[in-house]
Write a protein that holds these residues in place. Structure first.
Motif, mmCIF file in Angstrom:
data_model
loop_
_atom_site.group_PDB
_atom_site.id
_atom_site.type_symbol
_atom_site.label_atom_id
_atom_site.label_comp_id
_atom_site.label_asym_id
_atom_site.label_seq_id
_atom_site.Cartn_x
_atom_site.Cartn_y
_atom_site.Cartn_z
ATOM 1 N N ARG A 150 -42.462 -23.210 -48.103
ATOM 2 C CA ARG A 150 -43.052 -23.346 -46.771
ATOM 3 C C ARG A 150 -42.029 -23.872 -45.754
ATOM 4 N NH1 ARG A 150 -47.083 -20.288 -46.047
ATOM 5 N NH2 ARG A 150 -47.968 -21.631 -44.438
ATOM 6 N N VAL A 151 -41.177 -24.802 -46.188
ATOM 7 C CA VAL A 151 -40.138 -25.293 -45.284
ATOM 8 C C VAL A 151 -39.135 -24.178 -44.973
ATOM 9 C CG1 VAL A 151 -38.191 -26.895 -45.066
ATOM 10 C CG2 VAL A 151 -40.381 -27.704 -45.951
ATOM 11 N N GLY A 152 -38.845 -23.345 -45.957
ATOM 12 C CA GLY A 152 -37.965 -22.204 -45.703
ATOM 13 C C GLY A 152 -38.554 -21.262 -44.673
ATOM 14 N N LEU A 153 -39.850 -21.045 -44.743
ATOM 15 C CA LEU A 153 -40.518 -20.194 -43.760
ATOM 16 C C LEU A 153 -40.493 -20.847 -42.376
ATOM 17 C CD1 LEU A 153 -42.155 -17.660 -43.142
ATOM 18 C CD2 LEU A 153 -44.213 -18.877 -43.885
ATOM 19 N N LEU A 154 -40.710 -22.165 -42.329
ATOM 20 C CA LEU A 154 -40.641 -22.880 -41.055
ATOM 21 C C LEU A 154 -39.238 -22.774 -40.461
ATOM 22 C CD1 LEU A 154 -41.912 -24.776 -38.952
ATOM 23 C CD2 LEU A 154 -41.239 -26.704 -40.416
ATOM 24 N N ARG A 155 -38.235 -22.891 -41.309
ATOM 25 C CA ARG A 155 -36.850 -22.770 -40.835
ATOM 26 C C ARG A 155 -36.610 -21.396 -40.188
ATOM 27 N NH1 ARG A 155 -31.602 -22.217 -44.782
ATOM 28 N NH2 ARG A 155 -29.987 -22.310 -43.181
ATOM 29 N N GLN A 156 -37.129 -20.341 -40.809
ATOM 30 C CA GLN A 156 -36.980 -19.005 -40.239
ATOM 31 C C GLN A 156 -37.662 -18.898 -38.878
ATOM 32 O OE1 GLN A 156 -38.448 -16.146 -43.066
ATOM 33 N NE2 GLN A 156 -37.043 -16.787 -44.684
ATOM 34 N N LYS A 157 -38.856 -19.477 -38.773
ATOM 35 C CA LYS A 157 -39.599 -19.404 -37.517
ATOM 36 C C LYS A 157 -38.875 -20.158 -36.404
ATOM 37 C CE LYS A 157 -44.266 -18.854 -39.491
ATOM 38 N NZ LYS A 157 -44.650 -17.671 -38.696
ATOM 39 N N VAL A 158 -38.318 -21.327 -36.737
ATOM 40 C CA VAL A 158 -37.590 -22.099 -35.732
ATOM 41 C C VAL A 158 -36.355 -21.326 -35.277
ATOM 42 C CG1 VAL A 158 -36.276 -24.210 -35.331
ATOM 43 C CG2 VAL A 158 -38.422 -24.319 -36.570
ATOM 44 N N ARG A 159 -35.643 -20.731 -36.218
ATOM 45 C CA ARG A 159 -34.441 -19.968 -35.862
ATOM 46 C C ARG A 159 -34.792 -18.776 -34.989
ATOM 47 N NH1 ARG A 159 -30.710 -18.121 -40.726
ATOM 48 N NH2 ARG A 159 -30.438 -20.383 -40.834
ATOM 49 N N GLN A 160 -35.894 -18.108 -35.298
ATOM 50 C CA GLN A 160 -36.303 -16.959 -34.493
ATOM 51 C C GLN A 160 -36.727 -17.365 -33.085
ATOM 52 O OE1 GLN A 160 -39.409 -15.244 -36.894
ATOM 53 N NE2 GLN A 160 -37.984 -14.433 -38.430
ATOM 54 N N SER A 161 -37.321 -18.557 -32.961
ATOM 55 C CA SER A 161 -37.815 -18.990 -31.665
ATOM 56 C C SER A 161 -36.718 -19.579 -30.784
ATOM 57 C CB SER A 161 -38.933 -20.019 -31.838
ATOM 58 O OG SER A 161 -38.411 -21.236 -32.341
#
Length: 524
Positions: free
Chosen positions: A171-182
């Motif tokens: 889940r933290v890996g997914l959050l990291r992807q979302k932050v990078r995309q945003s």
């Protein structure tokens, strides 16, 4: 270049292996042998998405390798080794062969790393005993000395891990992807890393494992409103977490209550009985971001963590006040869980005035302040006869993350600076140049006092910043202690500069059994 050893530079301790996580995807690995050891190496390579070539007598394949051959998971390349086999392989495992010496020699000539079962001297690398939970892998190595024991150590570590740790990583890996995309700009890289590091530090493992899509959207909203986000005006006030919190004065019942609870330094065992009872009976807990996971884990009701990142503390405070007020109007028992003591730089007084203004009288439950408990747990006396006749607790950060007024130097005093580590360089410079503190005055940084990963950084005012950097940076929450009393109870096991990590039980034993007590001459 100075020839004298500097205590700021870590001393290498030889005999270790370089622990790395090797990316095998798209790479080819040669496994020599047909026994069960070879089968375990094949499985490890396949799980790392590598391609396996098998060398050995096909008539003597163990059952597992025979199955993998039948399923085309591995490629058989013959039974006799030839040097040209190494041309397109990146790693070699020799698990069983009469040609081991020649294979190893060829590998070294062609600079291909090789591992030989039960022959440490011929190995370029060792295999580790690995615990895996989805993307989480924890490796234990004894550097080839006791491989069987490493399996027991690995099981011991795995048995002590919290449940659903692999889910938390995912889940933290997914959050990291979302932050990078945003926020994809290269300039934001450092900011993204710091923001995510704080989430990983302050959220419990259970909460990270249960991160929902809604939680991630809330966190991204907080990120976009934090200081430094390039697309948002920094003056923007945080929107509450997905809810329109109103403050209608009507409808609150006699059961509604607001309690300001001091969480102490971090160890749940150091909570007062009243604090633990309030947490257990609450309907809503609003916790400071720096309340350690061990205390947060006691919360069984709805829990919210403050979104206090640098630059938005006022907005986050307002958000929590609104959340609490809305819950009170719904007749809920609200606990405001604050690190340390609510009234010691914890905005506790401001919150009392806020709730009184809206018709609620908060109950105050004091907590053991880290300003006193932290030094005690690390064997640092705040006062000591003939050395320190007084101590001062102050903040290193003023309003809106600004520099705070600093005290003038007093040799008979021990100074404790809270909320200071994030601006340690500027603080120590000002103390030396403006407040006339001696550059060689002893100091210590105490991090996560009373927690299982408590750490002490020892040094002097003019070296402490470099020593902290060499130790990998800060691990909040932390405080800075300055003064001659720091060395009074220090035993031979403690360095004058460097890092000491201690468990709570060890700290208590050490602080109770330091025998070389002395009164340094003539300081006061």
């Amino acid at each position: 270049m100075a020839s004298q050893f500097s205590p700021r530079v870590p001393v290498p301790q030889g005999g270790a292996s370089l622990m790395v996580a090797f990316q095998l995807k798209g790479k080819k690995v040669l496994v020599v042998g047909t026994n069960n050891v070879a089968a375990s190496r094949v499985l490890a390579v396949l799980e790392a998405d590598g391609q396996v070539s098998l060398l050995g007598d096909r008539a003597h394949l163990c059952q597992e390798l025979e199955y993998r051959m039948a399923q085309d998971q591995i490629t058989w390349v013959g039974s006799q080794f030839t040097a040209d086999l190494l041309d397109d392989h990146d790693l070699v495992f020799v698990c069983e062969s009469d040609e081991t010496d020649s294979i190893v020699e060829c590998c070294h000539q062609r600079r291909v790393f090789v591992n030989v079962t039960d022959s440490n001297d011929q190995c370029d690398f060792f295999m580790t005993s690995t615990h895996r939970d989805q993307s989480l892998q924890i490796a234990v190595s004894t550097n080839g000395q006791a491989s069987k024991l490493s399996n027991r150590i690995r099981r011991h570590i795995a048995g002590s891990l919290p449940a659903r740790l692999g889910d938390a990583v995912r889940r933290v890996g997914l959050l990291r992807q979302k932050v990078r995309q945003s926020d994809p700009s290269a300039a934001a890289r450092s900011r993204r890393m710091k923001w995510l590091a704080q989430i990983c530090e302050y959220w419990s493992m259970d909460r990270l494992a249960q991160l929902s899509d809604r939680d991630m959207e809330d966190l991204l909203s907080a990120y976009h409103h934090d200081e430094g986000y390039e697309s948002i005006d920094n003056s923007t006030v945080l929107a509450p977490l997905g809810t329109n919190y109103t403050t209608s004065p009507s409808g609150h019942t006699r059961d509604a209550s607001i309690t300001l609870v001091g969480a102490g330094p971090g160890d749940p065992d150091l909570l007062t009985v009243a604090a633990r009872k309030a947490i257990e009976e609450a309907d809503l807990v609003l916790a400071d971001k720096i309340v350690p996971a061990g205390v947060v884990a006691l919360v069984k009701c709805e829990l919210r963590i403050a979104r206090k990142f640098p630059g938005n503390a006022d907005a986050a405070q307002e958000e929590f006040n609104c959340m609490a007020l809305e819950a009170l109007h719904q007749g809920k028992r609200v606990v405001r869980l604050k690190q340390g003591d609510p009234f010691l730089f914890g905005r506790g007084g401001e919150e009392v005035l806020f709730f009184r203004k809206h018709g609620f009288t908060p109950r105050i439950l004091p907590g053991l302040s880290s300003a006193v408990a932290g030094p005690l747990l690390t064997g640092i006396p705040l006062t000591h006869r003939s050395v320190a006749s007084q101590f001062l607790v102050t903040t290193g950060t003023g309003a809106k993350n600004s520099p705070a007024p600093l005290p003038t130097y007093e040799p008979c005093r021990t100074d404790v600076f809270l909320m200071a580590i994030h601006r340690l360089g500027a603080l120590t410079t000002d103390l030396i140049t403006k407040q006339k503190y001696p550059a060689d005055l002893p100091c210590a940084i105490i991090e996560r006092a009373s927690c299982s990963d408590q750490r002490i950084i020892w040094g002097k005012l003019d070296t402490i910043v470099d020593i902290l950097d060499s130790a990998g940076g800060s691990r909040p929450p932390g405080l800075l202690v300055v003064g001659h009393a720091i060395h009074v109870l220090k035993s031979e096991g403690y360095p004058d500069s460097g890092v000491t990590s201690t468990l709570l039980s060890q700290s208590l034993d050490q602080s109770n059994s330091l025998l070389q007590l002395h009164d340094p001459e003539g300081i006061c």
